[in-house]
Structures are given as structure tokens and as C-alpha cells.
Scaffold this active site. Structure first.
Site, PDB file in Angstrom:
ATOM      1  N   GLU A   1     -33.458  76.271 -51.583  1.00 18.33           N
ATOM      2  CA  GLU A   1     -32.173  76.953 -51.752  1.00 18.33           C
ATOM      3  C   GLU A   1     -31.516  76.472 -53.053  1.00 18.33           C
ATOM      4  O   GLU A   1     -31.463  75.269 -53.306  1.00 18.33           O
ATOM      5  CB  GLU A   1     -31.252  76.652 -50.564  1.00 18.33           C
ATOM      6  CG  GLU A   1     -31.747  77.245 -49.254  1.00 18.33           C
ATOM      7  CD  GLU A   1     -30.909  76.815 -48.058  1.00 18.33           C
ATOM      8  OE1 GLU A   1     -30.629  77.673 -47.201  1.00 18.33           O
ATOM      9  OE2 GLU A   1     -30.527  75.630 -47.986  1.00 18.33           O
TER      10      GLU A   1
ATOM     11  N   HIS B   1     -31.941  72.585 -52.810  1.00 15.58           N
ATOM     12  CA  HIS B   1     -32.221  72.038 -51.483  1.00 15.58           C
ATOM     13  C   HIS B   1     -33.660  72.315 -51.090  1.00 15.58           C
ATOM     14  O   HIS B   1     -34.030  73.431 -50.715  1.00 15.58           O
ATOM     15  CB  HIS B   1     -31.264  72.652 -50.452  1.00 15.58           C
ATOM     16  CG  HIS B   1     -31.471  72.120 -49.069  1.00 15.58           C
ATOM     17  ND1 HIS B   1     -31.190  72.852 -47.937  1.00 15.58           N
ATOM     18  CD2 HIS B   1     -31.957  70.936 -48.624  1.00 15.58           C
ATOM     19  CE1 HIS B   1     -31.480  72.134 -46.866  1.00 15.58           C
ATOM     20  NE2 HIS B   1     -31.946  70.969 -47.260  1.00 15.58           N
TER      21      HIS B   1
ATOM     22  N   ASN C   1     -30.263  75.878 -42.868  1.00 14.52           N
ATOM     23  CA  ASN C   1     -29.813  74.879 -41.900  1.00 14.52           C
ATOM     24  C   ASN C   1     -28.588  75.361 -41.126  1.00 14.52           C
ATOM     25  O   ASN C   1     -28.389  74.983 -39.970  1.00 14.52           O
ATOM     26  CB  ASN C   1     -29.500  73.554 -42.595  1.00 14.52           C
ATOM     27  CG  ASN C   1     -30.736  72.686 -42.743  1.00 14.52           C
ATOM     28  OD1 ASN C   1     -31.758  72.931 -42.113  1.00 14.52           O
ATOM     29  ND2 ASN C   1     -30.656  71.673 -43.589  1.00 14.52           N
TER      30      ASN C   1
ATOM     31  N   SER D   1     -28.493  68.447 -48.435  1.00 12.85           N
ATOM     32  CA  SER D   1     -28.818  69.431 -47.402  1.00 12.85           C
ATOM     33  C   SER D   1     -27.581  70.155 -46.892  1.00 12.85           C
ATOM     34  O   SER D   1     -27.697  71.045 -46.062  1.00 12.85           O
ATOM     35  CB  SER D   1     -29.519  68.742 -46.220  1.00 12.85           C
ATOM     36  OG  SER D   1     -28.676  67.758 -45.656  1.00 12.85           O
TER      37      SER D   1
END
Length: 812
Positions: A170, A158, A209, A135
Site C-alpha cells: 500500500e 506498507h 488491515n 502498518s
């Protein structure tokens, strides 16, 4: 012509064929990624460490078994978890040689990942792709542990949690990743897994994120500044703000506070004031630190920012370190403000006197500021940021979209004024490209020529890959005027305020309902009847597809109730007969009719689908006969379909008893059971084995059109009209006996029993002997009689009014 390459059938997909996948790590993410692979029929092996006791693959086996317990379910059909093959690193490393894709999803420890790469490298097939589901760790640094032969085939992948439902994936390359590898993986992730792919730079926490967690931290900081409670903040930052309904703190609970803390730590460990001017706001909020210290990690531990006691919700209070009643709501004035046009909305919030309005402006300003400052370092262009926030954080609009809609330069001026006044999170000014040059001239970052890339100093178009030719009308961002609009594309054949019939290629007619929620009104019925006539005379087939979800929520109650008030049950019976006639017209049309389903297909929408020649359904479709919820029975042929399908299935059996084949369909209708995925709807009988389930929502129309063409080219003919046997009085008696037990046991109300008894009467064929042959017209007359009886019932009126007023079923 829209996507002409695809419609001409000359589309060339990537030759990279993923026949089997290995997932390394049977933790929360690894096991759920494996489950989603099974959902889309990709064989998968789930690896973990060898267990110290019992079966060496015990860790993976327990993780697989636990998938059945998770909510929301990561698996479309619970029993399919058995298709995941458990394995361990001690006994089964050679199995990796048969895998075309290896996804590493172990814990977020760089040293553990590097050690695992050393162990698996000799067993990774020469053609296979290797990807890490980290992540936020550096993909480039991870690649350094790999042999030179594997490095070109390695990248980051991801997934977002839960991987079945979250659209975003991603992809992150390294300096040694071959471009072809990313293209191949993007095609697989898009078309087979049904995801939206964004390519991110190899920076801490990548795009979603990085923006999202920084935004959550900033929100928590502003919550402290303004002294707001968690429940009020979630009310403000949920649907009212165009974001996920869970808001800020409930979202954190769902994600897991330990997971969130880890992502925060990645920012803290890998950034500094020199590399990120917002670094000062990345401190772990005191309330988050305290909750983690107490072991209150959110949904997984049943308490975090919130906890549920019975039906009551409580929220954590830092001062007392205890939980207090929740349920507070924001001042209604801000809800009204958030419904205003974007430009007016932001000005009202910025000038608001109340702290709730000031808070909202602050978090929006912070999101614009952060996204603009970091765009060049984390993404290729602004499109990637907005798509990542839509798909990964459930936002209706990404930060750049909202900024652009509200007036680019005016919002930029307001943000910069706050920065200069010291009201922002940091003193970093907005980049120069915000105020001068192509973006300022265009009024935003998204244009018909592409989206803004600060690194390239130009607007860049979307990637051109064969897989995207399957998306005839891809989800587009505000300002992407070059992308086609399905509401005006192609050639219009006929159009009313309720229905548009049109074609992209002159061969397949498309019928698109325009009503709210694509409800079936009398005008829609008339238009669809005419559409079938047109398709039979001028086209090879017809597709029912209405663009955005839902497919259809069924009959338009608001349109039919006035008819009942004026004409009583006779008027309703006439409308129901017209609806039934439409279903039969679809079933017996002389060209194939294909229902292209995305989202809800309920009541009449479900009936329209089952009476079509074929169904093409997005995997996350919800299909069912739900009329019981408004005190009615399916009245457009749904019960007739259940009876006919039972007879057809029984004909393939050596037994003569129809009841076992009828039970599941009766139960689904009587309990208003909805398939929570296309896979489950197949088990309920609303989809057949011959129907097609599509993983990506934007590919449904492409597949449906080509399916209609293939059916026509294959010489498809409508089915013959046949009589079929029914279960009769004896079948009814058995069902009604079980209903009495359910009523006496308190499982259903007396009115529920009454409705279910009417359903049993229809699906069993009325007062006839078991095995009596009937036709569809006869059963439909029983449906109409039951429907009209209930439409006059006071308890039905209570349910209908309750649904219209609250959107929720009333149990009476």
C-alpha cells in the site's frame, strides 16, 4: 491491439533509478524487506541502533544472520544474505547520502519514528525518496517532523508480512507528497519488487488491515455468538470460502498475536463511534487478550490459538486456559453449499438452519456491510479494496466482487434486512449509492468503464502508468470487461481443445496449453510440433506461455495410463519417444523458443523449459524433475540434459573428472528436488545465468516476447548437435556406492535406491568407459528403457495411484 505501445518497443519507463536502498530498522519486517531487495538485485544497507557490546552494527548483523533460519525463507538463495550491508545510526549515517530510497521500518511508535526522522533528515540525499513502512500510523502526522525540502518526497509504503511472498504493497500520500513521487515509487515497487500496488487514504490501518482486521474481529465475535471451535472455523473460512488455506485463527498465529493486537489497538485509539459505527465490535476478544497475557503469540512462540506437539495439533481453550486436541472439520453439507454458484450459495447460507451456515452468512454479510460503509473514507474506489484483500489477505475474491457476482441488488436487500432486524454488527444503513444510481444500474461496482468511486460519484479507470504497459494481461477483477483476456486476445493461428497458438504482433508466435494444470498430453505434443513448424515458416520466434499458473505440471498421467493398459510398455515407449522428439524439436528449432514460466514447471514441464533456447521465469517459480515421486524417472530428456550440462560445465574446467559436475544434477533428479524460487532453480541448473528472472508475474509474457525478438534480431541460431563425454561405469559405481549407504542408513527405501540406480545409469551413459562420447539420442534411449521398466513396476503403480487420489507422493 493489446498493449500495442509496449509491443512496439516504444515503452518509456520512469527515469527514477533506484541504485541503492537503505532500510532503517532490523526487526522482523525491516530485515525481510532488505532480503527481498537482495532477491531482486537491489543493493541494500540495513540500519539499526548501535549495539552496546561488540560490533556497533551487531543488531543488524544478527538480524541478517537470522534470515537464514526463517521459514518460509525470505531469501531466494541463503548465502545472498551476505549481500546486505549492516550499519548503525552512530557510525554510518553518511551512507544514507548514497541511497535513492530510504525505507523506515522501526517499531510502531510514533515518538520513536519522529525522533529518527529528526536524526536522518540532514543525511537524506536531495533526490531520494523517504517512505515509512508503518502498518497504520498517520503518514501525515509522521511527515510533520520532516524539513520542508523532504516532505514532497515522503510517503507511506506498507509491505505485508512476509514481504517476499505477499503481493500487496500500500502506498499512502500526505497533503504535501508530490504526485510524481508516488508514480516513481509505484513503478519501482511494481516492476522491480514484483508487487501489486494499491494507493490508500491516510486513515487508520489504511485499506487491507482496516477491512481485514475488522473482519477478523467480527469473525471472532461471531465465533463466540455461535459457539464454534477454532479448527472448525478455520476449515470453514479457508479454501472452502475462497480465502487463504490457513483460515482465520491459523492466519492470526502466522501474523503474530502481538502484531494483530497492535493493529487492533490502532483502530481502538484512532477511531470512535462518531468516526466508525462499527467501533463497538473493535474490542480485543477475551481469548486474544488471554493468549497475549500468557505470552502465547502464535508461530513465533510456537503456540497461540494452536500449538503443535510432535505431529499432533492442539487448540487453545479459554475456559481451562489450556490446549485440547484439534482437527475438527465442518459439516460436509456446508462444503457442498460453498461450491454452488454465488447467488445460490449466499441464499443457502442465509437460510441455513445449522449454526455453521448461519455463521458463514454472518461473516460474509458483515464484510459487505463494512466495506460499503467505509469505501469512500479509506480508498479511491472499490477496485482498491478488492485488490487489497486479494493480495494482502489471500482472498480469491474481494468483498465487492463476491457481492457483485451473487447479484448486487438482491444481496444488498438481504444485508439491509439484517441491519434493520438488528442482526448486523451495527445499525448504520448501506450507503444510498448501493441501491440507486450508476452502481445499481450496472449491477455492481466493477464495470468496463472502471470501478465505483463514491467520492467522485463515477466509475474510475485504472491508473495509466508506463509500468503497467508491461502487463499485457493484468490480473483483473470480476466485471472489468475492458481488460483483455489472453484466452481470446490477439490473432488465433490454430486451436484445438488442448492448445492454442496465437500472436499479438505478427512477429512472435505464442503457444498456450489449455489442459488442466497445463499437463502435456499427446494432443499437446502434436500441437507444439506443429507450432514450431509454423514459427519457423512465418514468425521470428516462439514463446510457450499458458496464461495462469502453472507453466506445466508435466506429462498427463491420466491420458497415458490407458495407453499402458491397452498396449503395455511398447505403447508407453512410443509416447515417451514422441515427447523426447518434441524436446529436441524445441532445442534445435530454427527460431528461438522461449519458455515463459510462472508457478510450477515440474517433470515434463521442467524438461520443456530446459530444452527451450531461453527461459524467462517469474521469481516465485518452482522448477524441478519430480518423477521419482510417482515411481518413475524423467523420461522426456531431463536426464539427458543433466548429463549434457555436466559435460559442458566440465569443459570449462581444467579437471577431467565429470563426476563433480554431475553430482548436483543427479541428486536433484534422484531426490525430486524442486527449486523453491527461480533463484534456487538457477543453482540447481534448471535455469542458466543467461535466463531472465522477472519479479512481477504479470510481466513475464512481455519480457519473454521481447527476449524472443531480441534473440532473433541478434541473429540467433540453433546450437549444433554435438557428442559429449559421460562419466561411464566408474561414475555409476561411485554413485551406487553412496546409494547403498543411504539405504542402509534408512534415508531411502529399497525402491528409492532402485530408481536412483536407474537414474545413475542414464546420466553416466550406461555400460561404457569414462569419457566415452555419446549423443542425446543414445542417452534418451536409456531414459526410455528405464522409464518403461518402471511403468510396469507394482510399486510405481502404488505411487501413481496415490498421487492421482491424494495429490501427495507415496513413499514405498
Amino acid at each position: 491491439m493489446v498493449r500495442q505501445l509496449a509491443l512496439n518497443g516504444t515503452l518509456l519507463m520512469s527515469r527514477f533509478n533506484v541504485k541503492k536502498v537503505a532500510v532503517l530498522g532490523a526487526g522482523v519486517m525491516g530485515a525481510q524487506i532488505a532480503a527481498h531487495l537482495v532477491n531482486v538485485k537491489v543493493p541494500v544497507i540495513l540500519f539499526d541502533l548501535p549495539a552496546k557490546e561488540g560490533s556497533k552494527s551487531g543488531i543488524a548483523e544478527r538480524a541478517i544472520a537470522n534470515l537464514k533460519k526463517l521459514k518460509p525463507s525470505p531469501i531466494g538463495v541463503a548465502d545472498d544474505v551476505e549481500l546486505i550491508q549492516p550499519a548503525n545510526y552512530e557510525e554510518h549515517m553518511k551512507l544514507l547520502k548514497g541511497c535513492d530510497l530510504v525505507i523506515e521500518a522501526i517499531a510502531e511508535r510514533m515518538d520513536w519514528k519522529l525522533d529518527l526522522y529528526h536524526k536522518i533528515a540532514p543525511f537524506v540525499a536531495k533526490h531520494a525518496l523517504l517512505a515509512s513502512n508503518t502498518s497504520g500510523l498517520s503518514i501525515t502526522k509522521l511527515s510533520e517532523a520532516l524539513p520542508d525540502a523532504i516532505k514532497p518526497r515522503f510517503c507511506g509504503i506498507h509491505f505485508f508480512n512476509p514481504p517476499r511472498y505477499m503481493q500487496l504493497v500500500e502506498l499512502i500520500n500526505t497533503p504535501t507528497t508530490q504526485a510524481e513521487v508516488l508514480d516513481q515509487l509505484e513503478a519501482f515497487v511494481t516492476s522491480t519488487l514484483g508487487k501489486g500496488v494499491v494507493r490508500a487514504h491516510d486513515t487508520p490501518n489504511f485499506i487491507a488491515n482496516r477491512i481485514g482486521i475488522a473482519g477478523m474481529l467480527a469473525t471472532m465475535k461471531e465465533v463466540e455468538n455461535f459457539g464454534l471451535s477454532f479448527d472448525v472455523v478455520d476449515d470453514l473460512t479457508g479454501k472452502k470460502l475462497g480465502r487463504a488455506s490457513s483460515g482465520t485463527f491459523r492466519t492470526a498465529d502466522v501474523v503474530g498475536l502481538d502484531t494483530m493486537a497492535h493493529v487492533v489497538k490502532t483502530l481502538q485509539d484512532n477511531l470512535s463511534l462518531e468516526t466508525d459505527p462499527f467501533y463497538g465490535s473493535f474490542g480485543t476478544p477475551p481469548v486474544l487478550a488471554k493468549l497475549i497475557e500468557l505470552g502465547n503469540l502464535g508461530q513465533k512462540t510456537k503456540k497461540g490459538f494452536y500449538k503443535k506437539v510432535g505431529r499432533d495439533i492442539f487448540q487453545f481453550e479459554l475456559d481451562s486456559e489450556d490446549y485440547i486436541p484439534a482437527g475438527g472439520k465442518a459439516d460436509e453439507v456446508y462444503g457442498r453449499m460453498l461450491k454452488k454458484p454465488a447467488a445460490e450459495r449466499l441464499k443457502l447460507l442465509r437460510n441455513a438452519e445449522g449454526k455453521e451456515g448461519q455463521f458463514l452468512w454472518a461473516i460474509l454479510r458483515n464484510s459487505f456491510h463494512y466495506a460499503a460503509v467505509h469505501l469512500q473514507s479509506i480508498a479511491d474506489c472499490a477496485r482498491d479494496v478488492d485488490q487489497a484483500m486479494r493480495w494482502g489477505f489471500g482472498m480469491k475474491q474481494g468483498p465487492f466482487e463476491l457481492w457483485q457476482e451473487a447479484g448486487w441488488l438482491e444481496v444488498a436487500r438481504m444485508v439491509q434486512e439484517d441491519i434493520d432486524a438488528g442482526k448486523a454488527l451495527c445499525k448504520a444503513p448501506l450507503p444510498q449509492w448501493v441501491f440507486e444510481g450508476p452502481v445499481a444500474d450496472a449491477g455492481g461496482v466493477h464495470t468496463g468503464n472502471g470501478s465505483w468511486s463514491p467520492a467522485q460519484n463515477k466509475f474510475v479507470p485504472r491508473r495509466v502508468l508506463p509500468v503497467y504497459e508491461r502487463q499485457l494481461f493484468p490480473e483483473k477483477l470480476l466485471g472489468e470487461t475492458d481488460l483483455p483476456d489472453w484466452q481470446t486476445a490477439g490473432t488465433t493461428i490454430a486451436e484445438t481443445r488442448a492448445l492454442r497458438t496465437w500472436t499479438l504482433d505478427g512477429k512472435i508466435l505464442i503457444a498456450s496449453i489449455k489442459n488442466k494444470m497445463h499437463a502435456i498430453s499427446p494432443e499437446v505434443m502434436e500441437g507444439l510440433m506443429e507450432a514450431v513448424d509454423t514459427a519457423e515458416s512465418d514468425f521470428d520466434g516462439m514463446v510457450i506461455w499458458s496464461g495462469d499458473a502453472p507453466f506445466s505440471v508435466g506429462a498427463d498421467l491420466e491420458a497415458t495410463m490407458p495407453a499402458f493398459v491397452i498396449g503395455g510398455a511398447d505403447a508407453i515407449e512410443s509416447i515417451e519417444q514422441e515427447l523426447q522428439n518434441l524436446m529436441l524439436r524445441l532445442r534445435y528449432a530454427q527460431v528461438p523458443v522461449v519458455s515463459a514460466i510462472h508457478g510450477l514447471a515440474l517433470g515434463g514441464g521442467c524438461e520443456m523449459a530446459v530444452y527451450s533456447a531461453r527461459r524467462v521465469a517469474h521469481m516465485e517459480s518452482y522448477i524441478g524433475l519430480v518423477e521419482v515421486g510417482v515411481g518413475l524417472v524423467p523420461g522426456a530428456g531431463g536426464l539427458t540434459y543433466i548429463a549434457r550440462r555436466a559435460a559442458e560445465n566440465a569443459a570449462t574446467s581444467t579437471g577431467k573428472d565429470l563426476l563433480p559436475f554431475l553430482t548436483e544434477g543427479f541428486t536433484a533428479a534422484a531426490m525430486a528436488k524442486v527449486g523453491t524460487s527461480a533463484l534456487e532453480s538457477r543453482k540447481l541448473g534448471y535455469l542458466l545465468d543467461s535466463d531472465i528472472v522477472v519479479a512481477h508475474k504479470d510481466e513475464v509474457l512481455f519480457v519473454a516476447i521481447n527476449e524472443a525478438k531480441a534473440m532473433a534480431a541478434g541473429g540467433w541460431r540453433a546450437p549444433h548437435k554435438r557428442s559429449f563425454p559421460v562419466a561411464g561405469r566408474s561414475g555409476q559405481a561411485t554413485i551406487k556406492g553412496s546409494l547403498v549407504n543411504m539405504r542402509d542408513g534408512g534415508f531411502i527405501s529399497e525402491f528409492d535406491q532402485h530408481i536412483a540406480g536407474l537414474i545413475a545409469n542414464v546420466v553416466c551413459g550406461g555400460d561404457v568407459d569414462a569419457g566415452t562420447l555419446v549423443d542425446e539420442a543414445y542417452l534418451m534411449s536409456l531414459e526410455r528403457k528405464a522409464f518403461c521398466h518402471l511403468i510396469a513396476h507394482p510399486k510405481t503403480h502404488e505411487r501413481i495411484l496415490g498421487m492421482l487420489n491424494t495429490g501427495k507422493p507415496v513413499r514405498n
